[in-house]
Design a protein around this motif. Structure first.
Motif, mmCIF file in Angstrom:
data_model
loop_
_atom_site.group_PDB
_atom_site.id
_atom_site.type_symbol
_atom_site.label_atom_id
_atom_site.label_comp_id
_atom_site.label_asym_id
_atom_site.label_seq_id
_atom_site.Cartn_x
_atom_site.Cartn_y
_atom_site.Cartn_z
ATOM 1 N N GLY A 113 40.865 -29.955 39.875
ATOM 2 C CA GLY A 113 40.654 -30.984 40.887
ATOM 3 C C GLY A 113 40.560 -32.387 40.335
ATOM 4 N N GLN A 116 36.878 -33.117 44.346
ATOM 5 C CA GLN A 116 37.151 -31.686 44.238
ATOM 6 C C GLN A 116 36.930 -31.163 42.821
ATOM 7 N N TYR A 125 37.357 -33.741 49.133
ATOM 8 C CA TYR A 125 38.631 -33.737 48.396
ATOM 9 C C TYR A 125 38.620 -34.694 47.203
#
Length: 232
Positions: free
Chosen positions: A166, A47, A44
């Motif tokens: 992201g 990302q 994450y």
């Protein structure tokens, strides 16, 4: 101020801007990891960052770092600026290394680490490698351009697949694009015989950075933020 000095000054200032852009990128990754509720999830924090894209940037900086070492007299401007840029990109690769488990995502950081050690080692054998000079510089420029081409395509492809930009930093992308344009300009001022490596690398990298910039228009960060809020 002559056209040569003006082009060189602009290129140098924008190169320093690239260093700032890389610092912004590193901060954005670390903020996502610390401040975002999903920051602990693997993948994450980084990302939509293409490991190939950043590895290609590392190779571009590294090629000129190595070239500066091969010169009969080290060009300390090239050496220190490219060293700092290589290290900053190396840190981004390290963040990807920590955030992802597949070997394909971790290998670029390990490769970059070995390459940096090799560059430092070359400092102790400069007499043996200095004869490579211009031929090595041209070969490295072409090789780096090919790496940049595949890395840039991979970055755009990764954003396109994820439908979001992201953790990728828009300011960093814009500064890199401006730097590429200035490199093309500087190469033209130098003339094709001397400046073609700068023109080649700058043109290829600039077109790809423009493509990445367009993805920010297609997938605004505001919409991504709203999507994260809705997730909770």
């Amino acid at each position: 101020m002559t056209l040569y000095n003006m082009a060189g000054t602009i290129s140098s200032l924008l190169f320093l801007g690239c260093l700032v852009g890389l610092v912004v990128q590193i901060r954005k990754v670390r903020q996502r990891k610390i401040a975002d509720p999903r920051g602990a999830e693997l993948g994450y924090a980084t990302q939509s960052l293409s490991v190939n894209g950043f590895f290609s940037s590392f190779i571009a900086f590294y090629s000129f770092l190595l070239y500066s070492i091969m010169l009969e007299d080290i060009d300390y401007y090239i050496f220190f600026t490219r060293l700092i840029a290589s290290l900053a990109t190396w840190i981004v690769l390290f963040e990807i290394f920590r955030d992802r488990s597949p070997l394909s995502q971790r290998a670029p950081f390990l490769t970059a680490s070995v390459a940096l050690l090799a560059a430092f080692g070359a400092l102790f054998f400069r007499e043996e490698v200095s004869h490579l000079g211009e031929v090595a510089a041209e070969s490295l420029a072409v090789f780096a351009t090919l790496i940049i081409l595949q890395g840039g395509i991979q970055q755009i492809r990764k954003i396109w697949q994820a439908k979001c930009t992201g953790a990728l930093s828009l300011p960093m992308t814009l500064v890199f694009f401006a730097k590429d344009v200035s490199n093309v300009f500087f190469g033209i001022v130098l003339g094709l015989e001397l400046g073609w490596p700068l023109i080649l690398m700058g043109a290829v990298s600039g077109i790809l950075k423009l493509g990445v910039t367009i993805t920010f228009l297609l997938y605004p960060e505001k919409l991504e933020t709203e999507a994260r809020v809705g997730y909770h």
